[in-house]
Design a protein around this motif. Structure first.
Motif, PDB file in Angstrom:
ATOM      1  N   TRP A 442       0.865  -1.175   0.000  1.00 30.22           N
ATOM      2  CA  TRP A 442       0.000   0.000   0.000  1.00 30.22           C
ATOM      3  C   TRP A 442       0.903   1.225   0.000  1.00 30.22           C
ATOM      4  O   TRP A 442       2.074   1.137   0.367  1.00 30.22           O
ATOM      5  CB  TRP A 442      -0.988  -0.008   1.162  1.00 30.22           C
ATOM      6  CG  TRP A 442      -0.412   0.159   2.542  1.00 30.22           C
ATOM      7  CD1 TRP A 442       0.157  -0.798   3.323  1.00 30.22           C
ATOM      8  CD2 TRP A 442      -0.366   1.372   3.302  1.00 30.22           C
ATOM      9  NE1 TRP A 442       0.563  -0.279   4.517  1.00 30.22           N
ATOM     10  CE2 TRP A 442       0.251   1.051   4.543  1.00 30.22           C
ATOM     11  CE3 TRP A 442      -0.783   2.685   3.087  1.00 30.22           C
ATOM     12  CZ2 TRP A 442       0.471   2.010   5.535  1.00 30.22           C
ATOM     13  CZ3 TRP A 442      -0.578   3.636   4.081  1.00 30.22           C
ATOM     14  CH2 TRP A 442       0.042   3.294   5.284  1.00 30.22           C
ATOM     15  N   ARG A 485      -8.379   6.215   5.365  1.00 25.66           N
ATOM     16  CA  ARG A 485      -8.901   5.337   4.316  1.00 25.66           C
ATOM     17  C   ARG A 485      -9.754   4.217   4.925  1.00 25.66           C
ATOM     18  O   ARG A 485     -10.819   3.892   4.391  1.00 25.66           O
ATOM     19  CB  ARG A 485      -7.732   4.743   3.517  1.00 25.66           C
ATOM     20  CG  ARG A 485      -6.932   5.793   2.759  1.00 25.66           C
ATOM     21  CD  ARG A 485      -5.681   5.188   2.140  1.00 25.66           C
ATOM     22  NE  ARG A 485      -4.749   6.215   1.678  1.00 25.66           N
ATOM     23  CZ  ARG A 485      -3.526   5.963   1.196  1.00 25.66           C
ATOM     24  NH1 ARG A 485      -3.110   4.717   1.075  1.00 25.66           N
ATOM     25  NH2 ARG A 485      -2.742   6.953   0.829  1.00 25.66           N
ATOM     26  N   TRP A 486      -9.280   3.636   6.016  1.00 21.07           N
ATOM     27  CA  TRP A 486     -10.017   2.525   6.602  1.00 21.07           C
ATOM     28  C   TRP A 486     -11.358   2.985   7.179  1.00 21.07           C
ATOM     29  O   TRP A 486     -12.398   2.356   6.974  1.00 21.07           O
ATOM     30  CB  TRP A 486      -9.183   1.839   7.678  1.00 21.07           C
ATOM     31  CG  TRP A 486      -9.838   0.608   8.225  1.00 21.07           C
ATOM     32  CD1 TRP A 486      -9.914  -0.619   7.628  1.00 21.07           C
ATOM     33  CD2 TRP A 486     -10.539   0.483   9.472  1.00 21.07           C
ATOM     34  NE1 TRP A 486     -10.608  -1.509   8.432  1.00 21.07           N
ATOM     35  CE2 TRP A 486     -11.005  -0.844   9.565  1.00 21.07           C
ATOM     36  CE3 TRP A 486     -10.813   1.366  10.515  1.00 21.07           C
ATOM     37  CZ2 TRP A 486     -11.740  -1.317  10.664  1.00 21.07           C
ATOM     38  CZ3 TRP A 486     -11.539   0.908  11.609  1.00 21.07           C
ATOM     39  CH2 TRP A 486     -11.997  -0.420  11.674  1.00 21.07           C
ATOM     40  N   SER A 488     -13.186   5.420   6.289  1.00 18.20           N
ATOM     41  CA  SER A 488     -14.125   5.811   5.230  1.00 18.20           C
ATOM     42  C   SER A 488     -14.550   4.623   4.370  1.00 18.20           C
ATOM     43  O   SER A 488     -15.417   4.770   3.508  1.00 18.20           O
ATOM     44  CB  SER A 488     -13.494   6.873   4.345  1.00 18.20           C
ATOM     45  OG  SER A 488     -12.389   6.340   3.627  1.00 18.20           O
ATOM     46  N   GLU A 490     -12.552   3.102   2.285  1.00 13.40           N
ATOM     47  CA  GLU A 490     -11.759   3.036   1.067  1.00 13.40           C
ATOM     48  C   GLU A 490     -10.787   1.854   1.117  1.00 13.40           C
ATOM     49  O   GLU A 490     -10.418   1.380   2.191  1.00 13.40           O
ATOM     50  CB  GLU A 490     -10.913   4.309   0.897  1.00 13.40           C
ATOM     51  CG  GLU A 490     -11.686   5.579   0.651  1.00 13.40           C
ATOM     52  CD  GLU A 490     -10.751   6.772   0.537  1.00 13.40           C
ATOM     53  OE1 GLU A 490      -9.629   6.586  -0.010  1.00 13.40           O
ATOM     54  OE2 GLU A 490     -11.107   7.867   0.996  1.00 13.40           O
ATOM     55  N   LYS A 491     -10.361   1.420  -0.042  1.00 11.35           N
ATOM     56  CA  LYS A 491      -9.311   0.417  -0.132  1.00 11.35           C
ATOM     57  C   LYS A 491      -7.988   1.060   0.306  1.00 11.35           C
ATOM     58  O   LYS A 491      -7.645   2.139  -0.147  1.00 11.35           O
ATOM     59  CB  LYS A 491      -9.204  -0.103  -1.569  1.00 11.35           C
ATOM     60  CG  LYS A 491      -8.239  -1.260  -1.723  1.00 11.35           C
ATOM     61  CD  LYS A 491      -8.297  -1.778  -3.173  1.00 11.35           C
ATOM     62  CE  LYS A 491      -7.360  -2.960  -3.357  1.00 11.35           C
ATOM     63  NZ  LYS A 491      -7.405  -3.482  -4.743  1.00 11.35           N
TER      64      LYS A 491
END
Length: 492
Positions: A442, A485-486, A488, A490-491
């Motif tokens: 990532w 990201r997590w 929300s 999102e990936k």
């Protein structure tokens, strides 16, 4: 009909206004000694009584989201220990402030805004737990004899009463987060929350999941990862690794043979001058304390406390861990506090800035904490409590909650020797879920920031490249990135 847009706008304004004022104004923190300027969002702090008969009171500090507090997630943050104050996370990790560069002990330390605070995207509650830790206290000192289950019950009571104080946040998504020994705190608290929901306790806590960094989970996985991790990181030779593996038959903790224990002791002795919480970071040694830890530890020798660290910003010489120091007495589960082992709060540390700031009576008055004359000095890791680890392995909890559909993120700084990522990755795999997002890198800022693998049932494992035990401290930018990201969905 022409007036309807105006009425809608008025209703929206009133809603936003209600969010701003519904919280208890006697808990409002309007300013902080050592900080000049306006807060990016509203702050509140104070006590919640979890036991009226003993006047057992837990202290919290909440930072409302800088984005949209009316809808953003509410996240509880717990530092570990056991016995560590979550103010450590507040001033040294993911909180709204850091100490200014160049702050030195003497006067009152200066604060500056943390550009990577998790309050950028969520409201976050810092809780001192259990009673006796940080600013939390009880009028009955017998309450300071505690353990995993009492801590979980009290934290659940706190949450129920806290959401009564902040009713406008009851419908927001709620998550529990933390690190190190919070790997025990979080699943046991989540269990209390889920059982409370099943009993239809009010207010209903809108739990959506939890995230745990470098968390204590299961002795077999946590302890057995130490020697293989040391070899994989090039800290011991292949000859030494093969020698200790042959003597120990792959088991590096618990009831092992004398020959095996001797080999483990040799590994520990070779690594004792490393910073156990980040093998890349410097260690500030206090040889007499290192020796005290070596002599007094009640754990298998391979997991006695080794080393400390320095924060890259702002300056402090300190332990990175607030950590589960892997110091359980295997016989009865009692966890000795650091002063019992070393004669001081924590080995190889100097948290003078935080102690000076939190012991200042003007600071305490502003945050609505009791004075030192009533509850004593603030300590990063306290000796006031007598704590027993009784909950056992957390694997059963993780299996339960993931099967129920709760979102779970398990993340690891990949240079932590205290709770190595290899052991954490192994227990995550042991849950037996199918892989839905195969192992991959990532990114942050165009660079590889770590690796991740996703599983069925909303379970994610994540590493943070180059980070130690306390990820928001060592990698603040990357930490805010994966957190955002997590949360929300999102990936990563």
């Amino acid at each position: 009909m022409a007036s309807s847009p105006f009425l809608l706008l008025l209703a929206l304004v009133l809603l936003l206004f209600s969010v701003a004022i519904a919280a208890p104004e006697n808990h409002l923190v309007a300013q902080l000694p050592g900080f000049d300027g306006a807060f990016p969002s509203k702050h509140y702090s104070g006590y919640v009584t979890v036991d009226e008969s003993n006047n057992r009171r837990l202290f919290y500090y909440v930072v409302l989201s800088e984005s949209d507090p009316a809808t953003d997630p509410v996240v509880l943050w717990l530092n570990g220990g056991p016995g560590c104050s979550s103010f450590d996370g507040f001033v040294y990790e993911n909180g709204p402030f850091n100490f200014e560069h160049g702050s030195t002990p003497g006067g009152l330390p200066k604060l500056q805004l943390n550009p990577y605070s998790w309050s950028k995207v969520s409201s976050i509650i810092y809780l001192d737990s259990p009673a006796g830790v940080g600013m939390s206290y009880s009028s009955n000192k017998s309450d300071y004899t505690t353990g995993d289950m009492k801590t979980a019950v009290d934290a659940h009571t706190f949450l129920l009463k806290w959401f009564e104080l902040y009713p406008e946040l009851q419908s927001n998504p709620f998550y529990i987060s933390g690190e190190s020994y919070a790997g025990i705190y979080i699943p046991t608290l989540a269990d209390e929350v889920v059982k409370g929901t099943q009993k239809d306790l009010k207010p209903r806590i809108n739990l959506k999941g939890y995230l745990i960094g470098n968390g204590v989970t299961d002795m077999g996985y946590d302890y057995n990862s130490f020697v293989p991790f040391a070899h994989g990181m090039g800290l011991i030779s292949t000859d030494h690794f093969e020698d200790v593996s042959a003597a120990c038959h792959g088991t590096f903790w618990g009831k092992v043979s004398d020959v095996c224990q001797e080999k483990i002791d040799r590994v520990r002795l070779e690594l004792k001058d490393l910073n156990q919480y980040n093998i890349l970071a410097p260690c500030y040694h206090h040889p007499e304390i290192q020796e005290a830890v070596f002599v007094n530890s009640s754990l298998p020798a391979s997991f006695r406390k080794l080393g400390e660290t320095e924060r890259t910003f702002p300056v402090r010489k300190r332990m990175a861990g607030r950590s589960w120091p892997l110091r359980l007495a295997v016989s009865d589960g009692r966890v000795p506090m650091w002063p019992e082992l070393t004669g001081r709060s924590l080995p190889c540390t100097s948290d003078e800035l935080a102690t000076i700031w939190l012991d200042d009576e003007d600071v305490r008055a502003v945050i609505h904490a009791k004075p030192k004359s009533l509850i004593g000095s603030w300590e990063l890791n306290t000796a006031r409590i007598d704590y027993t680890h009784e909950a056992g392995s957390m694997l059963k909890y993780h299996k339960k909650f993931t099967a129920m559909g709760y979102r779970v993120l398990i993340y690891s700084g990949d240079h932590d020797l205290c709770i190595p990522f290899t052991g954490t990755e192994a227990w995550v795999r042991s849950l037996g879920y199918g892989v839905v997002d195969s192992w991959r890198s990532w990114y942050f800022g165009g660079q590889v920031a770590g690796y991740t693998q996703g599983y069925d049932h909303n379970l994610t494992f994540l590493t943070i490249k180059g980070s130690g035990h306390t990820v928001p401290e060592y990698k603040p930018k990357e930490s805010l990135a994966f957190y955002t990201r997590w949360l929300s969905g999102e990936k990563i």
